[in-house]
Design an enzyme around this catalytic site. Structure first.
Site, short mmCIF file in Angstrom:
data_model
loop_
_atom_site.label_atom_id
_atom_site.label_comp_id
_atom_site.label_asym_id
_atom_site.label_seq_id
_atom_site.Cartn_x
_atom_site.Cartn_y
_atom_site.Cartn_z
N ARG A 35 0.86 -1.53 0.10
CA ARG A 35 0.16 0.29 0.11
C ARG A 35 0.80 1.36 -0.03
O ARG A 35 0.15 2.39 -0.10
CB ARG A 35 -0.42 -0.30 1.40
CG ARG A 35 -2.32 -1.08 1.27
CD ARG A 35 -3.04 -0.72 2.46
NE ARG A 35 -1.59 -1.74 3.61
CZ ARG A 35 -2.53 -1.76 4.48
NH1 ARG A 35 -3.70 -2.15 4.70
NH2 ARG A 35 -1.13 -3.10 5.13
N ARG A 44 -5.01 -2.19 -6.41
CA ARG A 44 -6.49 -2.48 -5.34
C ARG A 44 -7.54 -1.96 -5.08
O ARG A 44 -8.31 -2.16 -4.67
CB ARG A 44 -5.61 -2.38 -3.84
CG ARG A 44 -4.50 -3.43 -3.34
CD ARG A 44 -5.64 -4.47 -3.23
NE ARG A 44 -5.80 -4.52 -1.22
CZ ARG A 44 -7.16 -4.83 -1.06
NH1 ARG A 44 -8.75 -4.27 -2.09
NH2 ARG A 44 -7.62 -3.95 0.40
N TYR A 156 -3.47 -17.28 14.46
CA TYR A 156 -5.06 -16.43 13.31
C TYR A 156 -5.81 -18.27 13.62
O TYR A 156 -6.74 -17.53 14.07
CB TYR A 156 -3.95 -16.37 11.60
CG TYR A 156 -3.53 -14.64 12.20
CD1 TYR A 156 -4.11 -13.53 12.10
CD2 TYR A 156 -2.56 -15.25 11.72
CE1 TYR A 156 -3.12 -12.49 11.93
CE2 TYR A 156 -1.15 -13.87 12.04
CZ TYR A 156 -1.94 -13.32 12.07
OH TYR A 156 -1.34 -12.31 11.69
O1 CP3 Z 1 5.52 -7.90 -0.63
C1 CP3 Z 1 5.67 -8.80 0.32
O2 CP3 Z 1 5.58 -8.39 0.96
C2 CP3 Z 1 4.68 -9.17 -0.42
C3 CP3 Z 1 3.68 -10.20 0.22
C4 CP3 Z 1 2.99 -10.44 1.53
C5 CP3 Z 1 2.11 -9.95 2.13
N1 CP3 Z 1 1.85 -10.38 3.30
C6 CP3 Z 1 1.13 -9.30 1.17
C7 CP3 Z 1 -0.13 -8.80 2.23
C8 CP3 Z 1 4.34 -10.86 2.31
C9 CP3 Z 1 5.68 -11.73 3.22
C10 CP3 Z 1 2.56 -11.39 3.42
C11 CP3 Z 1 3.30 -11.98 4.75
C12 CP3 Z 1 2.47 -12.07 6.13
N2 CP3 Z 1 1.00 -11.93 6.05
C13 CP3 Z 1 2.48 -11.50 7.59
C14 CP3 Z 1 3.91 -11.99 8.25
C15 CP3 Z 1 4.61 -10.82 8.09
C16 CP3 Z 1 4.39 -9.33 8.83
O3 CP3 Z 1 4.01 -8.64 8.57
O4 CP3 Z 1 4.61 -10.21 9.88
C17 CP3 Z 1 1.61 -11.47 8.38
C18 CP3 Z 1 1.31 -11.61 9.53
C19 CP3 Z 1 0.20 -11.98 6.88
C20 CP3 Z 1 -1.17 -11.92 7.72
C21 CP3 Z 1 -2.29 -10.52 7.27
N3 CP3 Z 1 -2.04 -9.90 6.06
C22 CP3 Z 1 -1.91 -9.05 8.12
C23 CP3 Z 1 -2.42 -9.46 9.08
C24 CP3 Z 1 -2.95 -8.75 6.66
C25 CP3 Z 1 -3.56 -7.43 7.52
C26 CP3 Z 1 -2.87 -6.22 8.08
C27 CP3 Z 1 -2.17 -5.22 6.88
O5 CP3 Z 1 -1.18 -4.93 6.47
O6 CP3 Z 1 -2.78 -4.52 5.56
C28 CP3 Z 1 -2.56 -8.78 5.47
C29 CP3 Z 1 -2.96 -8.19 4.69
C30 CP3 Z 1 -1.73 -8.06 3.30
N4 CP3 Z 1 -0.82 -9.53 2.65
C31 CP3 Z 1 -1.58 -7.12 2.27
C32 CP3 Z 1 -0.16 -6.98 1.53
C33 CP3 Z 1 -0.38 -6.38 0.78
C34 CP3 Z 1 -2.49 -5.80 3.15
C35 CP3 Z 1 -3.60 -6.22 2.16
C36 CP3 Z 1 -4.69 -4.89 1.23
O7 CP3 Z 1 -3.66 -4.49 0.59
O8 CP3 Z 1 -5.50 -4.19 2.03
#
Ligand code: CP3
Length: 342
Positions: A35, A44, A156
């Site tokens: 984002r 998105r 989770y």
């Molecule tokens: O470039 C990259 O690293 C993108 C790939 C990636 C995403 N999530 C995309 C994502 C990776 C490696 C993750 C890992 C992930 N996902 C973790 C471990 C790393 C960390 O940040 O602690 C965890 C705990 C998640 C679970 C998760 N996914 C949560 C808690 C959330 C919501 C919180 C948030 O940041 O919005 C997500 C959503 C998510 N995963 C987004 C992205 C780009 C945001 C989604 C959006 O566009 O609204």
């Protein structure tokens, strides 16, 4: 070891993981696709997150976006750690502003048995397709596949909603030890298979994200989180796949995590890099420094340089993902500062 004539990001990252000296410190950022980039937000705007993750062409597009802007050494498949709970049929959704939600949390033995454990990775073909396409589109970048740690996925899946300190997931460990152990074991097998399939599709290295590992004291981490991680590294080692372990807030766990069979430890900013030698490292830069301007970034990078001394077996990265409010220009500053370290 002498300097290898490494000429691209892929060779640099693999040099660090293989115990060789890269020509310069490699750099990438957790959540580099996301984002903080207006071009990501534009994609998105029209697509819910889980649809984006399932779209072969859009996954490639958003993974390439940061590579077009910044001189980074690695790329990571655009996916999420929660695709496994999703493919298990736990009922994953992302509600606006609330983070992830699991509709059917694992609060009874029946709920565990109701999940589709068999062949779970057969329903994740879209991830392996995305890896394959990204491999072809970014041949000179190191390509990371990834998955969640069994413990973090357990958090989770057990709690369902509203993370915080995951008190109900942690309580389940003591109230339902046998069920918890079984879930952790099954998750370890699912994650191991998921990582192997990403490597077969073209990932150079896989990263295990243990975002909530830091909630456990070291003795509990050893007893509860470590067995699944050892199971995963055993499988990866048999296939010759390098693996990185990321633990957030895990400074108290380093003596455990360094002995789990990973090629490198990715650490957050609570770890003193100067005291972590004998194993390749990654990360460590406080992600909020990217909100503080050039001085704050330069000081953070200089501190990493000083802590490394002469060693170069480190992959520069943040201690946690890029914050959505990060100005993209701050990442350009970071790249410049890291290149000055050599
Ligand atoms: O470039 C990259 O690293 C993108 C790939 C990636 C995403 N999530 C995309 C994502 C990776 C490696 C993750 C890992 C992930 N996902 C973790 C471990 C790393 C960390 O940040 O602690 C965890 C705990 C998640 C679970 C998760 N996914 C949560 C808690 C959330 C919501 C919180 C948030 O940041 O919005 C997500 C959503 C998510 N995963 C987004 C992205 C780009 C945001 C989604 C959006 O566009 O609204």
């Amino acid at each position: 070891m002498g300097a290898m004539s490494t000429t691209n990001g892929r060779a640099r990252v693999l040099a660090v993981l293989g115990g060789e000296r890269p020509d310069r410190l490699p750099l990438w950022l957790m959540r580099q696709a996301g984002r903080f980039l207006p071009e990501y937000r534009a994609v998105r705007a029209d697509v819910p997150f889980l649809d984006l993750v399932r779209s072969r062409s859009l996954c490639t597009e958003v993974a390439l976006q940061p590579l077009r802007r910044f001189d980074l050494d690695a790329t990571i498949v655009f996916s999420d750690i929660l695709v496994i709970p999703d493919a298990l049929g736990a009922g994953l959704s992302f509600e606006k502003g609330d983070g992830p939600k699991i509709e059917r949390p694992l609060v009874t033995d029946e709920a565990v048995e109701a999940l589709a454990w068999d062949g779970v990775c057969d329903r994740l073909g879209y991830v392996y397709d995305a890896v394959k396409d990204l491999r072809a589109a970014a041949p000179d970048h190191a390509l990371f596949g990834f998955g969640g740690s069994p413990w973090t996925l357990f958090c989770y899946l057990t709690q369902g909603q509203g993370g915080g300190e995951f008190a109900s997931a942690r309580a389940a460990l003591w109230a339902h030890p046998e069920r918890s152990r079984m879930v952790l074991d099954r998750l370890a097998d699912a994650v191991a298979e998921h990582l192997v399939r990403q490597a077969r599709a073209g990932a150079d290295v896989v990263q295990v994200f243990d975002t909530w590992g830091g909630l456990l004291p070291a003795a509990d981490y050893e007893a509860i989180a470590a067995p699944g991680l050892r199971r995963i590294t055993k499988r990866l080692a048999a296939e010759g796949i390098p693996a990185v372990l990321y633990v957030r807030a895990g400074a108290h766990l380093v003596d455990v995590t360094r002995n789990l069979g990973f090629s490198a430890l990715s650490v957050d900013s609570t770890v003193d890099l100067a005291h972590l030698h004998g194993i390749p490292t990654q990360g460590n830069l406080d992600n909020t420094r990217l909100l503080g301007g050039r001085e704050a970034i330069a000081e953070g990078v200089a501190r990493i340089g000083a802590a490394l001394g002469g060693r170069r077996n480190h992959i520069v990265n943040l201690g946690h993902g890029v914050l959505p409010s990060t100005p993209p220009d701050a990442v350009s500053v970071l790249v410049d500062e890291v290149r000055r370290l050599g």
